[in-house]
Motif scaffolding. Structure first.
Motif, PDB file in Angstrom:
ATOM      1  N   THR A 127       0.012  -7.505  -4.739  1.00  0.00           N
ATOM      2  CA  THR A 127       0.963  -6.548  -5.288  1.00  0.00           C
ATOM      3  C   THR A 127       2.394  -6.960  -5.004  1.00  0.00           C
ATOM      4  OG1 THR A 127       0.966  -5.187  -3.317  1.00  0.00           O
ATOM      5  CG2 THR A 127      -0.643  -4.645  -4.992  1.00  0.00           C
ATOM      6  N   GLU A 128       3.250  -6.510  -5.873  1.00  0.00           N
ATOM      7  CA  GLU A 128       4.690  -6.627  -5.683  1.00  0.00           C
ATOM      8  C   GLU A 128       5.318  -5.455  -6.421  1.00  0.00           C
ATOM      9  OE1 GLU A 128       8.339  -9.515  -6.877  1.00  0.00           O
ATOM     10  OE2 GLU A 128       6.542 -10.487  -6.094  1.00  0.00           O
ATOM     11  N   GLY A 129       5.823  -4.509  -5.657  1.00  0.00           N
ATOM     12  CA  GLY A 129       6.418  -3.320  -6.270  1.00  0.00           C
ATOM     13  C   GLY A 129       5.393  -2.552  -7.077  1.00  0.00           C
ATOM     14  N   ASP A 130       5.691  -2.351  -8.370  1.00  0.00           N
ATOM     15  CA  ASP A 130       4.807  -1.577  -9.239  1.00  0.00           C
ATOM     16  C   ASP A 130       3.783  -2.436  -9.965  1.00  0.00           C
ATOM     17  OD1 ASP A 130       6.437  -2.891 -11.037  1.00  0.00           O
ATOM     18  OD2 ASP A 130       7.068  -1.096 -12.111  1.00  0.00           O
ATOM     19  N   GLN A 176       0.817  -1.206   0.000  1.00  0.00           N
ATOM     20  CA  GLN A 176       0.000   0.000   0.000  1.00  0.00           C
ATOM     21  C   GLN A 176       0.851   1.257   0.000  1.00  0.00           C
ATOM     22  OE1 GLN A 176      -3.181  -0.061   2.834  1.00  0.00           O
ATOM     23  NE2 GLN A 176      -3.935  -2.010   2.123  1.00  0.00           N
ATOM     24  N   ASP A 177       2.045   1.194   0.571  1.00  0.00           N
ATOM     25  CA  ASP A 177       2.922   2.358   0.589  1.00  0.00           C
ATOM     26  C   ASP A 177       3.387   2.740  -0.807  1.00  0.00           C
ATOM     27  OD1 ASP A 177       2.678   2.508   3.304  1.00  0.00           O
ATOM     28  OD2 ASP A 177       4.491   1.347   3.687  1.00  0.00           O
ATOM     29  N   SER A 178       3.449   1.786  -1.734  1.00  0.00           N
ATOM     30  CA  SER A 178       3.969   2.069  -3.070  1.00  0.00           C
ATOM     31  C   SER A 178       3.014   2.901  -3.907  1.00  0.00           C
ATOM     32  CB  SER A 178       4.280   0.763  -3.805  1.00  0.00           C
ATOM     33  OG  SER A 178       3.070   0.130  -4.192  1.00  0.00           O
ATOM     34  N   GLY A 179       1.752   2.884  -3.599  1.00  0.00           N
ATOM     35  CA  GLY A 179       0.783   3.637  -4.369  1.00  0.00           C
ATOM     36  C   GLY A 179       0.198   2.873  -5.537  1.00  0.00           C
ATOM     37  N   ALA A 180       0.853   1.808  -5.977  1.00  0.00           N
ATOM     38  CA  ALA A 180       0.354   1.045  -7.130  1.00  0.00           C
ATOM     39  C   ALA A 180      -1.029   0.472  -6.840  1.00  0.00           C
ATOM     40  CB  ALA A 180       1.332  -0.067  -7.503  1.00  0.00           C
ATOM     41  N   LEU A 181      -1.206  -0.057  -5.656  1.00  0.00           N
ATOM     42  CA  LEU A 181      -2.502  -0.632  -5.297  1.00  0.00           C
ATOM     43  C   LEU A 181      -3.589   0.438  -5.323  1.00  0.00           C
ATOM     44  CD1 LEU A 181      -4.266  -2.960  -4.304  1.00  0.00           C
ATOM     45  CD2 LEU A 181      -3.569  -2.372  -1.975  1.00  0.00           C
ATOM     46  N   ALA A 182      -3.298   1.593  -4.765  1.00  0.00           N
ATOM     47  CA  ALA A 182      -4.290   2.680  -4.743  1.00  0.00           C
ATOM     48  C   ALA A 182      -4.675   3.106  -6.153  1.00  0.00           C
ATOM     49  CB  ALA A 182      -3.740   3.865  -3.953  1.00  0.00           C
ATOM     50  N   VAL A 183      -3.713   3.141  -7.055  1.00  0.00           N
ATOM     51  CA  VAL A 183      -3.998   3.517  -8.447  1.00  0.00           C
ATOM     52  C   VAL A 183      -4.961   2.506  -9.075  1.00  0.00           C
ATOM     53  CG1 VAL A 183      -3.004   3.735 -10.768  1.00  0.00           C
ATOM     54  CG2 VAL A 183      -1.874   4.810  -8.808  1.00  0.00           C
TER      55      VAL A 183
END
Length: 168
Positions: A110-113, A33-40
């Protein structure tokens, strides 16, 4: 671009791509969740579900590479590059073929991007009344806060059978 937005807006309202929280969670989702990819990606499903095509367009990179599953009736233009190409080659034809179409995400990993979404497609063939109920896996790559690539995996046999494009 305006034509694609109009097409996608009409499509979103008619197909009801649903936004929903994942039915299951896993540590990969929580950690990423910190990466932002999931939120996108979650924002993408939510925007599609509410018909907010301005947000959808904003979440997609201008040169997003969108690939339908090999063997799908909508894979001929793979990869579709850009929002307008997606609307014309994928979303528009699906809207023409299916009433009450929905793509319902169930789990996010998720994993990274990269974000992998498992879910189900449902809908009713407009001509035959036959029901679509097919699992899917969507693989997104997010770069600079936007979806850069999309790869779909699904039951292409069922899609071809229901769209009348199944070859003997």
């Amino acid at each position: 671009m305006q034509k694609a937005i109009i097409l996608a807006t009409a499509l979103a309202g008619s197909i009801g791509l649903a936004a929903c929280a994942p039915a299951e969670t896993n540590t990969a989702v929580e950690e990423a969740q910190d990466s932002g990819a999931l939120a996108v990606v979650q924002g993408f499903y939510e925007a599609i579900g509410t018909g907010d095509m301005d947000t959808v367009a904003g979440l997609l990179a201008e040169d997003v590479a969108w690939s339908e599953a090999e063997g799908s009736p909508y894979a001929a233009g793979n990869p579709y590059v850009g929002f307008e190409a997606m609307g014309a080659g994928v979303f528009g034809p699906i809207n023409e073929a299916f009433a009450d179409f929905a793509g319902i995400p169930e789990t996010f990993t998720t994993e990274g991007d990269r974000v992998v979404v498992e879910g189900r497609y449902t809908g009713t063939n407009r001509e035959t009344g036959e029901a679509l109920d097919a699992p899917f896996v969507h693989v997104f790559t997010v770069a600079d806060g936007q979806i850069a690539t999309f790869q779909q995996y699904t039951d292409t046999w069922q899609w071809r059978q229901l769209t009348g494009t199944l070859e003997d």
